[in-house]
Design an enzyme around this catalytic site. Structure first.
Site, PDB file in Angstrom:
ATOM      1  N   HIS A 114      45.312  40.404  36.350  1.00  0.00           N
ATOM      2  CA  HIS A 114      45.281  40.954  37.708  1.00  0.00           C
ATOM      3  C   HIS A 114      45.972  42.310  37.679  1.00  0.00           C
ATOM      4  CE1 HIS A 114      44.843  36.915  40.078  1.00  0.00           C
ATOM      5  NE2 HIS A 114      44.126  36.911  38.971  1.00  0.00           N
ATOM      6  N   GLU A 163      48.251  43.568  39.511  1.00  0.00           N
ATOM      7  CA  GLU A 163      49.709  43.503  39.667  1.00  0.00           C
ATOM      8  C   GLU A 163      50.403  43.111  38.369  1.00  0.00           C
ATOM      9  OE1 GLU A 163      48.049  41.587  43.562  1.00  0.00           O
ATOM     10  OE2 GLU A 163      47.385  41.877  41.499  1.00  0.00           O
ATOM     11  N   CYS A 171      48.243  37.201  45.042  1.00  0.00           N
ATOM     12  CA  CYS A 171      48.089  35.751  44.926  1.00  0.00           C
ATOM     13  C   CYS A 171      49.435  35.138  44.528  1.00  0.00           C
ATOM     14  CB  CYS A 171      47.022  35.430  43.869  1.00  0.00           C
ATOM     15  SG  CYS A 171      47.531  35.835  42.177  1.00  0.00           S
ATOM     16  N   CYS A 182      50.824  36.547  41.134  1.00  0.00           N
ATOM     17  CA  CYS A 182      51.319  37.920  41.223  1.00  0.00           C
ATOM     18  C   CYS A 182      52.557  38.028  42.116  1.00  0.00           C
ATOM     19  CB  CYS A 182      50.207  38.831  41.715  1.00  0.00           C
ATOM     20  SG  CYS A 182      48.823  38.919  40.548  1.00  0.00           S
TER      21      CYS A 182
END
Length: 150
Positions: free
Chosen positions: A57, A59, A87, A90
């Site tokens: 991801h 992040e 999410c 993260c």
């Protein structure tokens, strides 16, 4: 409760949108991590499709790059700017990295962990809680996602 965004947050979010736009075949999410002086330490977009890594991801990648550049996993005083509400993975990672401020654009009602579905970053049981500025350039951040999924 989210704080009121500052003009610099919009400037930083525009940079995150640039990163998101370059995501290629991945969901266009962009993240930028800034040091306490507002200098960019790292930027990343989602790379799950490109790398075959479910943890890639934006992040997570930006936290890894910034920690490597800073020479420490502790990112105290730093600001994470991301185009989509993080999410649980993260949100947990930014809390563990001690990021001081989170700025995000679009809300994610299906998986969001900063107020939509869960609120990991403000859980009083954790030892670190960043300041949160939500909905910064929300329409622009949501539009890039809507366009991708059409």
């Amino acid at each position: 409760m989210s704080l009121v965004a500052l003009p610099r947050h919009e400037t930083w979010m525009r940079r995150a949108l640039e990163v998101a736009a370059a995501a290629g075949e991945d969901v266009p999410v962009g993240a930028v991590l800034l040091d306490a002086a507002g200098r960019e330490l790292a930027a990343a977009g989602n790379q799950r499709e490109a790398s075959g890594d479910p943890t890639a991801h934006a992040e997570i990648l930006v936290l890894r790059r910034a920690a490597e550049r800073a020479g420490t996993w502790r990112l105290d005083g730093c600001t994470l700017v991301v185009t989509l509400e993080p999410c649980t993975m993260c949100a947990g990672a930014l809390v563990l990295a001690r990021v001081s401020t989170l700025v995000f654009g679009a809300w994610e009602p299906k998986t969001g962990a900063v107020g939509s579905l869960w609120d990991v970053v403000r859980d009083r049981r954790l030892n670190h809680r960043p300041e949160v500025y939500a909905g910064v350039l929300e329409d622009e951040c949501a539009a890039i996602l809507r366009d991708f999924f059409r």
